[in-house]
Structure formats: structure tokens, C-alpha cells
Write a protein that holds these residues in place. Structure first.
Motif, PDB file in Angstrom:
ATOM      1  N   GLY A 105       3.717   0.816  -3.504  1.00  0.00           N
ATOM      2  CA  GLY A 105       3.150   0.452  -4.796  1.00  0.00           C
ATOM      3  C   GLY A 105       3.726  -0.850  -5.335  1.00  0.00           C
ATOM      4  O   GLY A 105       4.249  -1.681  -4.589  1.00  0.00           O
ATOM      5  N   PRO A 106       3.687  -1.036  -6.661  1.00  0.00           N
ATOM      6  CA  PRO A 106       4.067  -2.321  -7.265  1.00  0.00           C
ATOM      7  C   PRO A 106       5.557  -2.465  -7.548  1.00  0.00           C
ATOM      8  O   PRO A 106       5.957  -3.105  -8.510  1.00  0.00           O
ATOM      9  N   ILE A 150       0.692  -6.831   0.108  1.00  0.00           N
ATOM     10  CA  ILE A 150      -0.765  -6.852   0.270  1.00  0.00           C
ATOM     11  C   ILE A 150      -1.221  -8.302   0.299  1.00  0.00           C
ATOM     12  O   ILE A 150      -0.933  -9.056  -0.630  1.00  0.00           O
ATOM     13  N   GLU A 198       0.814  -1.206   0.000  1.00  0.00           N
ATOM     14  CA  GLU A 198       0.000   0.000   0.000  1.00  0.00           C
ATOM     15  C   GLU A 198       0.852   1.263   0.000  1.00  0.00           C
ATOM     16  O   GLU A 198       0.411   2.311  -0.463  1.00  0.00           O
ATOM     17  N   HIS A 225      -3.608  -2.598  -8.261  1.00  0.00           N
ATOM     18  CA  HIS A 225      -2.343  -2.256  -7.602  1.00  0.00           C
ATOM     19  C   HIS A 225      -1.150  -2.276  -8.550  1.00  0.00           C
ATOM     20  O   HIS A 225      -0.040  -1.924  -8.147  1.00  0.00           O
TER      21      HIS A 225
END
Length: 421
Positions: A361-362, A395, A358, A419
Motif C-alpha cells: 500500500g501507500p 507502482i 500493490e 492507491h
């Protein structure tokens, strides 16, 4: 430390340029206009745009669910595009005839819409950068790493808005026709990235058939981060257009001394173009070379492609029972690659989560000396907490162990594609 600095400098610079350069050129158009209400509208909306973007960022961070980032940014882009269409239409018509009073009112509304839309969209993206720095620091603010990251963010904003100021000064030296040309092309280049974003959101929300468009949209979605170079290229048109502008003709009223003053002012104005050109060379180098170095990562575990069978992704236990990080890639219905990591925590316990968190990010995770580490912020994960929410943890992804496999529902991975955009 240099990498941490550039990781904040590059995105802050790119978002600032996307915001400041179009607004700088728009300001050059507005200031000479006789209707002072347009200038007042621009100034007022600038203030409101700044405060609203900060407020929406705070709401987004504080509540998470109150503001859907995709929907909010899509609405801001829609407002921006509508304003851009209005302004470009009126400006192009002004090349052939004088404005009407009705067009001045519409232009004022379009100015407000474009300015507000740009600030809400890019402002949210911009202010989320320092928010992520603060969240990752988790209270440890008196550290060199935190200071370096904040300096990178501040430096990116400074360079971006300096580019906008130089774009304004250079554009202000252009005649009306050339100014309208560079503004229209600049807005068109900015709109490309915005339209790609909105189309991606609409496809993900099944507003229209994603399957029929995915083959067409996939190349644009995969390369949308390169649109910034189109914006840089279009920005270079400003100084080049200024350099190509013909030498001012001598007015009938001007004596030789007065004409020399006119020529001197013209030369000084062209120096702003040289400054903008130099600034754009710097920003291109920062975005390309600096971006490459900032995103240079340690060797990653290759992602193994997996597919769903009867709505379930099957991962054999003997492939992931060695205690190391394993990465898998699932291709969602809209073409998004959803990455999942699986780590054996001990015995029959596994940590399963997205290759994203979160906060960062990716950007994903890597394995270093038997530990799982966030690629962006370099935070070391406790293996026991992988699969649990919070902090910089992956996540979580729901799964079950059955028949000698880790089984993940494909629907959960389809929902997780948001995401990885």
C-alpha cells in the motif's frame, strides 16, 4: 521484530473490534427474543459471511481485476447501513410498545443484512492482512520475521474477538432499554467511518461534484483512521452503563435467600463489565502507543509539492540526477496527496513510480545506505527494477524525459489517487 509484530497486530485488532463488538452487542439483544428464527438467521448469516469474505478475498487476490475493492466494500457498507437503520428503528420503537409479527420479520431481515454487511466489509480488510504477509515473504515462510508477523496477526484477531465476547457478556446483563441505547450509539459510531468511506469513493467516481464537497470532506477523510477511538469510547459505555444499572429490586415471590442469589448474579454479571473495561484499556493502548511504534519510520526524504501546468507535471532533471531518492507530492482534484518517487538509475535512465506498491500500500519508500527500501516490509529494491511492475516495486508511472525535465501527465496521477486512500 517488535515493530514487525505490532505492524500486523494493530490493524488486525482494530478490524476485529469493528466487527466483533457490534455483533457481540447484537447477539445480546437477539438471544432473549422469543422468536428463535432471528437467532437462527444470525447464526446462518455469520457462517455465510465468514465464507463469503474469505472467498471474495481469494477472488480479489487471485484475479485483481474481477473484484473492485472500493465498489465491493461500498456495497457491503450500504447493506450494513440499511440493516442498521432497520434494527435501530424497530428497537427504539420497542421501548414504547410490543413488537408486531411484521416487525419481527423485518427485524430478522435487518439482522441478516447488518451481519452480512459487517462481515463482508471488515472480513475483506481482515483477511487481506495475512495475504500481504504471505506475498511479501515470497516463499520464505520458514523465517523468524514471517512467524513474528503471523503471530501479530493472530494476536490481533484474538484480542479483537475477545473484546467482542466480553462486550456480549456485559451487554447481556443490561436491561432492554440500556441495551438498545448502547447498541444504537455503537452502530452510529461504526457508521461514521463507513459513510466517510462511501462518500470518498463516490467523490472519486465523480458520482457528484467533488469540488463542491472537498473542503467539507477533507478533514473527515484525513482523520478517518481515528474513528476507531470513537468506537472504543462508545464501547466503554457498555460497562459504565452496566455499573450504573440500579440494584435489582426484590421480587414479591423471593424470600431473603432467593433475593441474595439474585444480587449475587447481578454482581457476577458486573464483573464481565470490569473485564470488558480492562480489555478496552489494553486495546486503546495497543492502538495508540503500539500503533505509533509500529508506524515509527526512519527519516524520509521530504516530499516536494508539484503542480500541473497544461496537464503536465514538470520535474527538472538537475533536481533528480544525483542517484538518490526524490519524493514529490501532487494534490489531486479530490484533495488526495499522490506521492511520486524519482530515482536516477544510471545515465539518462530514471525510475519513476508511486510512493506505494500493490502489496504494502501507500506506506512508501526510504533510502538507506544508497538503497531504496520499502518502509513497511523492509524489502530492498533493485534500482534497475524501479519503474517496472511486480513484487514490492513502486507502482510504475508513465513519464518521458524532454527539455531537461521528467514530465508526468497529471491524468496519470489523478488516476493513481486510489492507491493513497
Amino acid at each position: 521484530m517488535l515493530q514487525a509484530f505490532l505492524q500486523q497486530l494493530v490493524p488486525a485488532l482494530e478490524e476485529s473490534v469493528k466487527l466483533a463488538v457490534p455483533l457481540g452487542i447484537l447477539l445480546a439483544i437477539i438471544l432473549p427474543l422469543p422468536d428463535q428464527r432471528i437467532r437462527r438467521t444470525f447464526t446462518r448469516v455469520l457462517k455465510w459471511g465468514f465464507f463469503l469474505s474469505v472467498f471474495m478475498t481469494a477472488v480479489r487476490v487471485g484475479t485483481r481485476s474481477a473484484v473492485n475493492r472500493e465498489i465491493f466494500e461500498s456495497m457491503a457498507i450500504t447493506l450494513d447501513l440499511l440493516g442498521a437503520i432497520v434494527l435501530c428503528t424497530i428497537l427504539l420503537r420497542s421501548l414504547r410498545r410490543d413488537w408486531t409479527s411484521g416487525e419481527e420479520r423485518i427485524f430478522r431481515i435487518g439482522t441478516g443484512a447488518l451481519t452480512l454487511g459487517l462481515f463482508l466489509y471488515h472480513g475483506l480488510e481482515l483477511w487481506l492482512i495475512p495475504v500481504a504477509i504471505v506475498q511479501v515473504a515470497m516463499g520464505d515462510y520458514l523465517t523468524l520475521n514471517f512467524l513474528v508477523k503471523m503471530l501479530g496477526f493472530t494476536g490481533g484477531i484474538f484480542l479483537g474477538f475477545l473484546s467482542g465476547y466480553l462486550a456480549y457478556k456485559s451487554a447481556a446483563a443490561l436491561n432492554h432499554g440500556r441495551l438498545v441505547f448502547v447498541f444504537t450509539v455503537q452502530i452510529a459510531a461504526t457508521a461514521i467511518q463507513q459513510i466517510i468511506f462511501v462518500m470518498t469513493v463516490m467523490m472519486a467516481r465523480q458520482v457528484f461534484g467533488a469540488e463542491s464537497l472537498i473542503s467539507f470532506m477533507a478533514p473527515f477523510i484525513d482523520n478517518q483512521n481515528k474513528v476507531i477511538y470513537a468506537i472504543y469510547f462508545v464501547s466503554i459505555l457498555v460497562p459504565f452503563t452496566l455499573f450504573l444499572q440500579p440494584r435489582p429490586e426484590r421480587p414479591v415471590w423471593a424470600n431473603p435467600a432467593q433475593y441474595r442469589q439474585i444480587l449475587s448474579r447481578s454482581i457476577r454479571r458486573k464483573r464481565w463489565g470490569s473485564g470488558l473495561l480492562a480489555m478496552l484499556v489494553v486495546t486503546v493502548l495497543v492502538s495508540s502507543v503500539g500503533g505509533w511504534y509500529a508506524n515509527k519510520k526512519e527519516a524520509l526524504v521530504p516530499a516536494v509539492a508539484v503542480k500541473a501546468e497544461d496537464g503536465v507535471v514538470h520535474i527538472p532533471l538537475d533536481e533528480v540526477s544525483d542517484g538518490h531518492l526524490h519524493r514529490f507530492a501532487f494534490r489531486a482534484s479530490d484533495g488526495t496527496e499522490v506521492r511520486v518517487i524519482v530515482v536516477q538509475k544510471g545515465g539518462s535512465a530514471f525510475g519513476v513510480g508511486l510512493d506505494a506498491c500493490e502489496i504494502c500500500g501507500p506506506t512508501g519508500y526510504l533510502e538507506r545506505d544508497g538503497q531504496i527500501v520499502c518502509r513497511l516490509c523492509d524489502v530492498v529494491m533493485n534500482k534497475a527494477t524501479i519503474g517496472l511492475p511486480g513484487g514490492c516495486n513502486p507502482i510504475p508511472v508513465e513519464y518521458r524525459v524532454a527539455s531537461g525535465e521528467v514530465q508526468i501527465q497529471a491524468d496519470a496521477l489523478e488516476a493513481a489517487r486510489v492507491h493513497f486512500r
